[in-house]
Motif scaffolding. Structure first.
Motif, PDB file in Angstrom:
ATOM      1  N   PRO A 124       0.831  -1.209   0.000  1.00 41.83           N
ATOM      2  CA  PRO A 124       0.000   0.000   0.000  1.00 41.83           C
ATOM      3  C   PRO A 124       0.867   1.261   0.000  1.00 41.83           C
ATOM      4  CG  PRO A 124       0.180  -0.834   2.228  1.00 41.83           C
ATOM      5  CD  PRO A 124       0.976  -1.771   1.357  1.00 41.83           C
ATOM      6  N   VAL A 125       0.453   2.233  -0.787  1.00 37.82           N
ATOM      7  CA  VAL A 125       1.186   3.503  -0.849  1.00 37.82           C
ATOM      8  C   VAL A 125       0.833   4.364   0.357  1.00 37.82           C
ATOM      9  CG1 VAL A 125       1.611   5.573  -2.219  1.00 37.82           C
ATOM     10  CG2 VAL A 125       1.222   3.380  -3.369  1.00 37.82           C
ATOM     11  N   PHE A 126      -0.448   4.394   0.683  1.00 37.44           N
ATOM     12  CA  PHE A 126      -0.940   5.118   1.857  1.00 37.44           C
ATOM     13  C   PHE A 126      -1.766   4.158   2.718  1.00 37.44           C
ATOM     14  CE2 PHE A 126      -0.736   8.196  -1.671  1.00 37.44           C
ATOM     15  CZ  PHE A 126       0.133   9.129  -1.130  1.00 37.44           C
ATOM     16  N   LYS A 127      -2.215   4.627   3.848  1.00 36.49           N
ATOM     17  CA  LYS A 127      -3.090   3.813   4.694  1.00 36.49           C
ATOM     18  C   LYS A 127      -4.352   3.472   3.916  1.00 36.49           C
ATOM     19  CE  LYS A 127      -5.523   3.737   9.127  1.00 36.49           C
ATOM     20  NZ  LYS A 127      -5.870   4.494  10.361  1.00 36.49           N
ATOM     21  N   SER A 128      -4.697   2.206   3.911  1.00 33.39           N
ATOM     22  CA  SER A 128      -5.823   1.741   3.113  1.00 33.39           C
ATOM     23  C   SER A 128      -7.141   2.364   3.561  1.00 33.39           C
ATOM     24  CB  SER A 128      -5.925   0.213   3.198  1.00 33.39           C
ATOM     25  OG  SER A 128      -7.077  -0.249   2.522  1.00 33.39           O
ATOM     26  N   ILE A 129      -7.985   2.669   2.580  1.00 31.54           N
ATOM     27  CA  ILE A 129      -9.324   3.177   2.857  1.00 31.54           C
ATOM     28  C   ILE A 129     -10.289   2.029   3.105  1.00 31.54           C
ATOM     29  CG2 ILE A 129     -11.256   4.531   1.928  1.00 31.54           C
ATOM     30  CD1 ILE A 129      -9.161   5.956   0.138  1.00 31.54           C
ATOM     31  N   SER A 130     -10.081   0.919   2.405  1.00 26.92           N
ATOM     32  CA  SER A 130     -11.031  -0.199   2.462  1.00 26.92           C
ATOM     33  C   SER A 130     -10.641  -1.304   3.444  1.00 26.92           C
ATOM     34  CB  SER A 130     -11.197  -0.810   1.062  1.00 26.92           C
ATOM     35  OG  SER A 130      -9.946  -1.268   0.568  1.00 26.92           O
ATOM     36  N   LYS A 131      -9.340  -1.391   3.771  1.00 25.97           N
ATOM     37  CA  LYS A 131      -8.875  -2.440   4.687  1.00 25.97           C
ATOM     38  C   LYS A 131      -8.441  -1.829   6.010  1.00 25.97           C
ATOM     39  CE  LYS A 131      -7.072  -5.575   1.111  1.00 25.97           C
ATOM     40  NZ  LYS A 131      -5.846  -6.278   0.627  1.00 25.97           N
ATOM     41  N   GLU A 132      -8.968  -2.356   7.071  1.00 30.20           N
ATOM     42  CA  GLU A 132      -8.636  -1.844   8.402  1.00 30.20           C
ATOM     43  C   GLU A 132      -7.227  -2.268   8.801  1.00 30.20           C
ATOM     44  OE1 GLU A 132     -10.608  -1.842  12.898  1.00 30.20           O
ATOM     45  OE2 GLU A 132     -11.720  -2.671  11.191  1.00 30.20           O
ATOM     46  N   ASN A 133      -6.477  -1.343   9.377  1.00 32.26           N
ATOM     47  CA  ASN A 133      -5.120  -1.593   9.877  1.00 32.26           C
ATOM     48  C   ASN A 133      -4.157  -2.066   8.784  1.00 32.26           C
ATOM     49  OD1 ASN A 133      -5.869  -0.963  12.560  1.00 32.26           O
ATOM     50  ND2 ASN A 133      -6.712  -3.033  12.809  1.00 32.26           N
ATOM     51  N   GLY A 180     -11.193   1.838  -2.339  1.00 32.71           N
ATOM     52  CA  GLY A 180     -11.971   2.431  -1.249  1.00 32.71           C
ATOM     53  C   GLY A 180     -12.474   3.828  -1.546  1.00 32.71           C
ATOM     54  N   ALA A 181     -11.674   4.628  -2.274  1.00 38.37           N
ATOM     55  CA  ALA A 181     -12.090   6.001  -2.586  1.00 38.37           C
ATOM     56  C   ALA A 181     -13.391   6.024  -3.357  1.00 38.37           C
ATOM     57  CB  ALA A 181     -10.996   6.711  -3.379  1.00 38.37           C
ATOM     58  N   VAL A 182     -13.599   5.011  -4.198  1.00 39.50           N
ATOM     59  CA  VAL A 182     -14.824   4.921  -4.991  1.00 39.50           C
ATOM     60  C   VAL A 182     -15.943   4.250  -4.214  1.00 39.50           C
ATOM     61  CG1 VAL A 182     -15.857   3.838  -7.035  1.00 39.50           C
ATOM     62  CG2 VAL A 182     -13.644   4.976  -7.214  1.00 39.50           C
ATOM     63  N   TRP A 183     -15.671   3.055  -3.704  1.00 40.25           N
ATOM     64  CA  TRP A 183     -16.752   2.231  -3.140  1.00 40.25           C
ATOM     65  C   TRP A 183     -17.150   2.615  -1.728  1.00 40.25           C
ATOM     66  CZ3 TRP A 183     -19.052   0.450  -7.037  1.00 40.25           C
ATOM     67  CH2 TRP A 183     -18.338   0.019  -8.157  1.00 40.25           C
ATOM     68  N   ASN A 185     -17.538   5.700  -0.961  1.00 35.64           N
ATOM     69  CA  ASN A 185     -18.136   7.014  -1.149  1.00 35.64           C
ATOM     70  C   ASN A 185     -19.625   6.870  -1.425  1.00 35.64           C
ATOM     71  OD1 ASN A 185     -18.809   9.636  -2.734  1.00 35.64           O
ATOM     72  ND2 ASN A 185     -16.756  10.002  -1.909  1.00 35.64           N
ATOM     73  N   THR A 186     -20.408   7.816  -0.955  1.00 32.52           N
ATOM     74  CA  THR A 186     -21.856   7.755  -1.180  1.00 32.52           C
ATOM     75  C   THR A 186     -22.213   7.980  -2.646  1.00 32.52           C
ATOM     76  OG1 THR A 186     -22.037  10.100  -0.588  1.00 32.52           O
ATOM     77  CG2 THR A 186     -22.430   8.479   1.165  1.00 32.52           C
ATOM     78  N   ASN A 187     -21.302   8.599  -3.398  1.00 28.41           N
ATOM     79  CA  ASN A 187     -21.513   8.814  -4.830  1.00 28.41           C
ATOM     80  C   ASN A 187     -20.264   8.355  -5.569  1.00 28.41           C
ATOM     81  OD1 ASN A 187     -21.938   9.788  -7.468  1.00 28.41           O
ATOM     82  ND2 ASN A 187     -23.164  11.498  -6.716  1.00 28.41           N
ATOM     83  N   PRO A 188     -20.153   7.046  -5.847  1.00 31.27           N
ATOM     84  CA  PRO A 188     -18.942   6.496  -6.468  1.00 31.27           C
ATOM     85  C   PRO A 188     -18.576   7.155  -7.793  1.00 31.27           C
ATOM     86  CG  PRO A 188     -20.358   4.733  -5.676  1.00 31.27           C
ATOM     87  CD  PRO A 188     -21.151   5.997  -5.576  1.00 31.27           C
ATOM     88  N   VAL A 189     -19.560   7.432  -8.626  1.00 30.47           N
ATOM     89  CA  VAL A 189     -19.282   8.005  -9.950  1.00 30.47           C
ATOM     90  C   VAL A 189     -18.733   9.422  -9.822  1.00 30.47           C
ATOM     91  CG1 VAL A 189     -20.264   8.630 -12.186  1.00 30.47           C
ATOM     92  CG2 VAL A 189     -21.044   6.555 -11.022  1.00 30.47           C
ATOM     93  N   LYS A 190     -19.318  10.205  -8.945  1.00 28.32           N
ATOM     94  CA  LYS A 190     -18.850  11.582  -8.733  1.00 28.32           C
ATOM     95  C   LYS A 190     -17.407  11.588  -8.227  1.00 28.32           C
ATOM     96  CE  LYS A 190     -19.952  15.870  -6.262  1.00 28.32           C
ATOM     97  NZ  LYS A 190     -20.882  16.522  -5.298  1.00 28.32           N
ATOM     98  N   GLU A 191     -17.094  10.694  -7.302  1.00 32.83           N
ATOM     99  CA  GLU A 191     -15.736  10.630  -6.761  1.00 32.83           C
ATOM    100  C   GLU A 191     -14.747  10.183  -7.836  1.00 32.83           C
ATOM    101  OE1 GLU A 191     -12.637  10.999  -4.010  1.00 32.83           O
ATOM    102  OE2 GLU A 191     -14.690  11.786  -4.040  1.00 32.83           O
ATOM    103  N   PHE A 192     -15.159   9.212  -8.652  1.00 30.69           N
ATOM    104  CA  PHE A 192     -14.303   8.768  -9.742  1.00 30.69           C
ATOM    105  C   PHE A 192     -13.990   9.921 -10.689  1.00 30.69           C
ATOM    106  CE2 PHE A 192     -14.184   7.537 -14.242  1.00 30.69           C
ATOM    107  CZ  PHE A 192     -13.005   6.806 -14.261  1.00 30.69           C
TER     108      PHE A 192
END
Length: 204
Positions: A124-133, A180-183, A185-192
């Motif tokens: 991982p490049v940064f702390k994961s959004i979708s995976k805890e720890n 995680g940034a997409v999924w 998010n409450t609006n996946p398409v907008k974030e993409f």
């Protein structure tokens, strides 16, 4: 821009995927580790034919030809422990009838890749959004300075979002993969679309 599917069920997922493709998504990695072969076939079937060339299978690779998919992804474990799976595709890759990608988790692992791979995730490049720890053990931006594999494109994965895309692309990665940034998010398409705009500005 690459998006990886959420590993679990997402409501209206196929409709969201179609919207992402229509907004310019270049590659979709289908990663559903708990899917049986039948479940995977049922998932792929409603995806429009016009988008099949943009699909990348992480599992049940034998389904690829049935659905006109020519992109296969191998996990780190498969690449290292099940070499025979990769060997089936190596000849066709040489004439570019199929494309192969893989996952790596250190610069040493990436540097040791054979040249058959078109690109590889480094995470991982940064702390994961979708995976805890799940967070980086080393500074991968610094690690990239010791890169010796220049044929395989290197894709950033793990904690990538609209706030760090520019920094990531400025520090040696060829592209980014979103999960995680997409999924989450409450609006996946907008974030993409936001992430896509930032990436495109960097390329100009």
């Amino acid at each position: 821009m690459i998006v990886i599917t959420n590993p679990s069920f997402i409501e209206d997922e196929i409709e969201i995927l179609h919207s992402l493709f229509e907004e310019g998504l270049s590659l979709l990695h289908i990663r559903k580790p708990d899917f049986s072969e039948l479940e995977m076939a049922h998932f792929i079937h409603p995806i429009k034919m016009e988008f099949r060339s943009k699909l990348v299978l992480h599992s049940h690779h034998d389904l690829a030809k049935d659905f006109g998919i020519n992109r296969i992804h191998f996990s780190e474990k498969e690449r290292k422990n099940q070499r025979h799976l990769f060997s089936k595709f190596s000849d066709s890759v040489k004439d570019k009838s199929e494309f192969i990608s893989t996952s790596t988790h250190s610069i040493d692992d990436f540097n040791s890749l054979e040249n058959d791979f078109d690109y590889a995730f480094l995470s991982p490049v940064f702390k994961s959004i979708s995976k805890e720890n799940y967070h980086p053990k080393t500074d991968l931006f610094e690690a990239l300075k010791s890169r010796t594999n220049y044929k395989t494109k290197i894709i950033a994965l793990g904690g990538i979002n609209s706030e760090n895309i520019q920094k990531t692309l400025e520090n040696g990665f060829h592209n980014i993969a979103l999960l995680g940034a997409v999924w989450n998010n409450t609006n996946p398409v907008k974030e993409f679309k936001l992430c896509q705009q930032i990436a495109l500005l960097h390329l100009q």
